[in-house]
Enzyme design. Structure first.
Site, PDB file in Angstrom:
ATOM      1  N   GLY A   1       0.822  -1.212   0.000  1.00  0.00           N
ATOM      2  CA  GLY A   1       0.000   0.000   0.000  1.00  0.00           C
ATOM      3  C   GLY A   1       0.850   1.253   0.000  1.00  0.00           C
ATOM      4  O   GLY A   1       0.585   2.202  -0.755  1.00  0.00           O
TER       5      GLY A   1
ATOM      6  N   VAL B   1     -12.656  -1.000   7.250  1.00  0.00           N
ATOM      7  CA  VAL B   1     -13.504  -0.930   6.057  1.00  0.00           C
ATOM      8  C   VAL B   1     -14.578  -2.004   6.193  1.00  0.00           C
ATOM      9  O   VAL B   1     -14.277  -3.158   6.515  1.00  0.00           O
ATOM     10  CB  VAL B   1     -12.657  -1.168   4.781  1.00  0.00           C
TER      11      VAL B   1
ATOM     12  N   HIS C   1      34.485   9.580   3.619  1.00  0.00           N
ATOM     13  CA  HIS C   1      33.837  10.876   3.775  1.00  0.00           C
ATOM     14  C   HIS C   1      33.996  11.671   2.485  1.00  0.00           C
ATOM     15  O   HIS C   1      35.082  11.688   1.918  1.00  0.00           O
ATOM     16  CB  HIS C   1      34.497  11.646   4.930  1.00  0.00           C
TER      17      HIS C   1
HETATM   18  P1  NAI Z   1       1.247  -6.272   4.894  1.00  0.00           P
HETATM   19  O1  NAI Z   1       0.942  -7.421   5.750  1.00  0.00           O
HETATM   20  O2  NAI Z   1       2.610  -5.700   4.827  1.00  0.00           O
HETATM   21  O3  NAI Z   1       0.282  -5.046   5.304  1.00  0.00           O
HETATM   22  C1  NAI Z   1      -1.110  -5.162   5.284  1.00  0.00           C
HETATM   23  C2  NAI Z   1      -1.710  -4.053   6.110  1.00  0.00           C
HETATM   24  O4  NAI Z   1      -3.110  -4.107   5.911  1.00  0.00           O
HETATM   25  C3  NAI Z   1      -1.469  -4.202   7.603  1.00  0.00           C
HETATM   26  O5  NAI Z   1      -1.001  -2.979   8.098  1.00  0.00           O
HETATM   27  C4  NAI Z   1      -2.849  -4.554   8.136  1.00  0.00           C
HETATM   28  O6  NAI Z   1      -3.071  -4.044   9.425  1.00  0.00           O
HETATM   29  C5  NAI Z   1      -3.754  -3.884   7.135  1.00  0.00           C
HETATM   30  N1  NAI Z   1      -5.088  -4.462   7.035  1.00  0.00           N
HETATM   31  C6  NAI Z   1      -5.427  -5.766   7.041  1.00  0.00           C
HETATM   32  N2  NAI Z   1      -6.748  -5.917   6.891  1.00  0.00           N
HETATM   33  C7  NAI Z   1      -7.277  -4.661   6.788  1.00  0.00           C
HETATM   34  C8  NAI Z   1      -8.583  -4.150   6.593  1.00  0.00           C
HETATM   35  N3  NAI Z   1      -9.626  -4.948   6.465  1.00  0.00           N
HETATM   36  N4  NAI Z   1      -8.745  -2.807   6.535  1.00  0.00           N
HETATM   37  C9  NAI Z   1      -7.674  -1.968   6.646  1.00  0.00           C
HETATM   38  N5  NAI Z   1      -6.415  -2.411   6.813  1.00  0.00           N
HETATM   39  C10 NAI Z   1      -6.214  -3.752   6.873  1.00  0.00           C
HETATM   40  O7  NAI Z   1       0.700  -6.683   3.448  1.00  0.00           O
HETATM   41  P2  NAI Z   1       0.984  -6.119   1.988  1.00  0.00           P
HETATM   42  O8  NAI Z   1       1.411  -4.696   2.013  1.00  0.00           O
HETATM   43  O9  NAI Z   1      -0.223  -6.496   1.215  1.00  0.00           O
HETATM   44  O10 NAI Z   1       2.218  -6.971   1.521  1.00  0.00           O
HETATM   45  C11 NAI Z   1       2.116  -8.393   1.418  1.00  0.00           C
HETATM   46  C12 NAI Z   1       3.446  -9.051   1.673  1.00  0.00           C
HETATM   47  O11 NAI Z   1       4.361  -8.726   0.658  1.00  0.00           O
HETATM   48  C13 NAI Z   1       4.051  -8.634   2.989  1.00  0.00           C
HETATM   49  O12 NAI Z   1       4.576  -9.774   3.625  1.00  0.00           O
HETATM   50  C14 NAI Z   1       5.160  -7.700   2.594  1.00  0.00           C
HETATM   51  O13 NAI Z   1       6.243  -7.730   3.493  1.00  0.00           O
HETATM   52  C15 NAI Z   1       5.561  -8.227   1.220  1.00  0.00           C
HETATM   53  N6  NAI Z   1       6.072  -7.130   0.425  1.00  0.00           N
HETATM   54  C16 NAI Z   1       7.305  -6.639   0.687  1.00  0.00           C
HETATM   55  C17 NAI Z   1       7.793  -5.569  -0.002  1.00  0.00           C
HETATM   56  C18 NAI Z   1       9.132  -5.046   0.322  1.00  0.00           C
HETATM   57  O14 NAI Z   1       9.905  -5.728   0.987  1.00  0.00           O
HETATM   58  N7  NAI Z   1       9.490  -3.840  -0.102  1.00  0.00           N
HETATM   59  C19 NAI Z   1       7.017  -4.908  -1.050  1.00  0.00           C
HETATM   60  C20 NAI Z   1       5.721  -5.476  -1.213  1.00  0.00           C
HETATM   61  C21 NAI Z   1       5.292  -6.543  -0.507  1.00  0.00           C
END
Ligand code: NAI
Length: 439
Positions: free
Chosen positions: A186, A238, A415
């Site tokens: 997100g 939501v 540096h």
């Molecule tokens: P996430 O688990 O990181 O975050 C999901 C968020 O959604 C949480 O903060 C949660 O509290 C919230 N949430 C859950 N249900 C909800 C609801 N009904 N209404 C509102 N908020 C709600 O999941 P995300 O961002 O989808 O990523 C999935 C996976 O992919 C994660 O394990 C993440 O670490 C990995 N990922 C890693 C990246 C990176 O290392 N840069 C980039 C993209 C993904």
């Protein structure tokens, strides 16, 4: 029929890296991929295309808002989104060919089709044209990754209610873009479309963004993204998402308040779940845990002899580099070597601007464990900064070697560099920082 030493199902960073390492170790190796291209979610519809758009959109913001401060005067900065998307596709394609070439050089046989384990040591591959091929192998590694979690009241339609896959493909910035879930996906994709002109609103269930990262830095990141124009609603649940005439209406509750949001598109980024359907694991008796992840021991062995699993399909952080290191350790173990992953030294990064990076324990986790957070060995490091994704590598290495903040503080850093800030932070542990006020 030729018999392989190891057949890897899934060619994401976990699977393809495992295949390369297996090839290096002299194992007769095959990799099975259901999609046309190798590289899995990360390369095709995840980290790599995201990073491409993050970089391009960051350059746009630089040209628009920062360049003049450097004395670089640019008239009429605008975005050609189709060109930006073409560059992203090219980056992905180049890496696809790179992975294919690496399979060849490491003598890995590639099978295109859906791989199903029919019995221990037997994998059947069904191609998109319907032909089936049977492969025999001594060992199988399941590396099938994960897929986005769907909300029951907001099923993906690929157009208006989208997952990260479609949010990387927009041909124009949605004027109003709603994001459910302020985790890595997100925050990154919200940033991309905010930078490119969308009005972005993020709804998060928890009282904070970026769960898993240091709270203080997450709050600072939220402040910075708010200043960049993103609106956050925390502690917001939501309750319904409706699409009418291509427009979204979402209802949510925030304490006793009822909130209503309208948008052109909504991204549901509330986590990912292991993808193990169709691989035949349950049919051959492989055990799963309560969260549908494949159960493995510390050597990545499932309960079925000769079947291993790594990456997002098992417990732990869903991160490409965690999957890679598990893949390497797993095939080293298969080859009779002592493969190992240090789960205390796996960095996590959110590629916003500034980037948020962390490794090891957060301050809160250390306090919960009753650890005095200022002494001796480095147990965690957290950075909010441009290029934090690169800077985090140094404390990660120090953690891996069991080093202390003193070791880091006594190491000469070039540096002027950004990495000097890491040295200063290490010196600050003993209130010896030189260029900041010690508190
Ligand atoms: P996430 O688990 O990181 O975050 C999901 C968020 O959604 C949480 O903060 C949660 O509290 C919230 N949430 C859950 N249900 C909800 C609801 N009904 N209404 C509102 N908020 C709600 O999941 P995300 O961002 O989808 O990523 C999935 C996976 O992919 C994660 O394990 C993440 O670490 C990995 N990922 C890693 C990246 C990176 O290392 N840069 C980039 C993209 C993904």
């Amino acid at each position: 029929m030729e018999k392989f030493d190891v057949v890897i199902i899934g060619s994401g960073p976990g699977g393809y890296v495992a295949a390369i390492r297996a090839g290096q170790l002299g194992l007769k190796t095959a990799i099975v991929e259901k999609d046309k291209e190798l590289g899995g979610t990360c390369l095709n519809i995840g980290c790599i295309p995201s990073k491409a758009l993050l970089t391009s959109s960051d350059h746009f913001v630089f040209a628009k808002k920062e360049a003049a401060k450097h004395g670089i005067m640019i008239d009429k900065v605008s975005v050609d989104l189709s060109k930006m998307q073409q560059r992203k596709d090219k980056v992905v394609k180049t890496m696809n060919s790179g992975v294919r070439a690496l399979m060849k050089t490491n003598k890995v046989t590639t099978f295109e089709g859906l791989g199903t384990i029919t019995a221990p040591g037997k994998v059947s591959v069904k191609s998109s044209s319907g032909e089936t091929q049977e492969i025999e192998t001594k060992n199988i590694v399941i590396a099938t990754g994960s897929v986005p979690v769907e909300l029951p009241f907001a099923k993906f339609d690929g157009k208006t209610i989208v997952s990260s896959t479609e949010a990387l493909l927009f041909t124009e910035p949605p004027p109003k873009f709603l994001v459910i879930g302020a985790g890595a996906i997100g925050l990154e994709l919200g940033s991309v479309w905010n930078r490119l002109g969308s009005e972005v609103t993020m709804l998060e269930f928890l009282p904070r963004i970026a769960l898993g990262f240091d709270l203080e830095l997450s709050n600072l990141l939220q402040r910075s993204l708010t200043a960049q124009g993103i609106t956050f609603h925390l502690e917001t649940k939501v309750t319904s998402v409706k699409v009418d005439n291509g427009r979204v209406t979402a209802l949510a509750t925030k304490g006793s308040e009822e909130l209503k949001f309208d948008a052109d598109k909504v991204l549901v980024s509330v986590g990912r779940r292991p993808f193990s359907e169709g691989v035949g694991a349950e049919k051959v008796g492989v055990q799963f845990d309560g969260q549908k992840r494949i159960k493995v021991d510390k050597n990545f062995r499932t309960n079925v002899e000769g079947i291993y699993a790594i990456g997002d399909v098992i417990a732990g952080a869903m991160l490409a580099h965690k999957a890679e290191d598990e893949g390497i350790a797993c095939v080293e173990i298969i080859a009779g070597k002592p493969g190992h992953v240090n789960y205390d030294a796996i960095p996590g990064i959110i590629y916003t601007n500034p980037e948020l990076a962390g490794v090891g324990l957060t301050e809160d986790q250390a306090k919960e464990k009753g650890i005095d957070v200022r002494i001796d060995r480095i147990l965690g490091a957290h950075i909010l900064q441009h290029a934090a994704s690169e800077l985090i590598a140094e404390p990660t290495s120090v953690i891996e070697f069991g080093g202390s903040s003193e070791d880091l503080g006594r190491t000469t850093h070039s540096h002027p560099t950004l990495s000097e800030a890491v040295k200063e932070a290490a010196l600050a542990v003993e209130k010896r920082a030189l260029h900041i006020i010690n508190r």
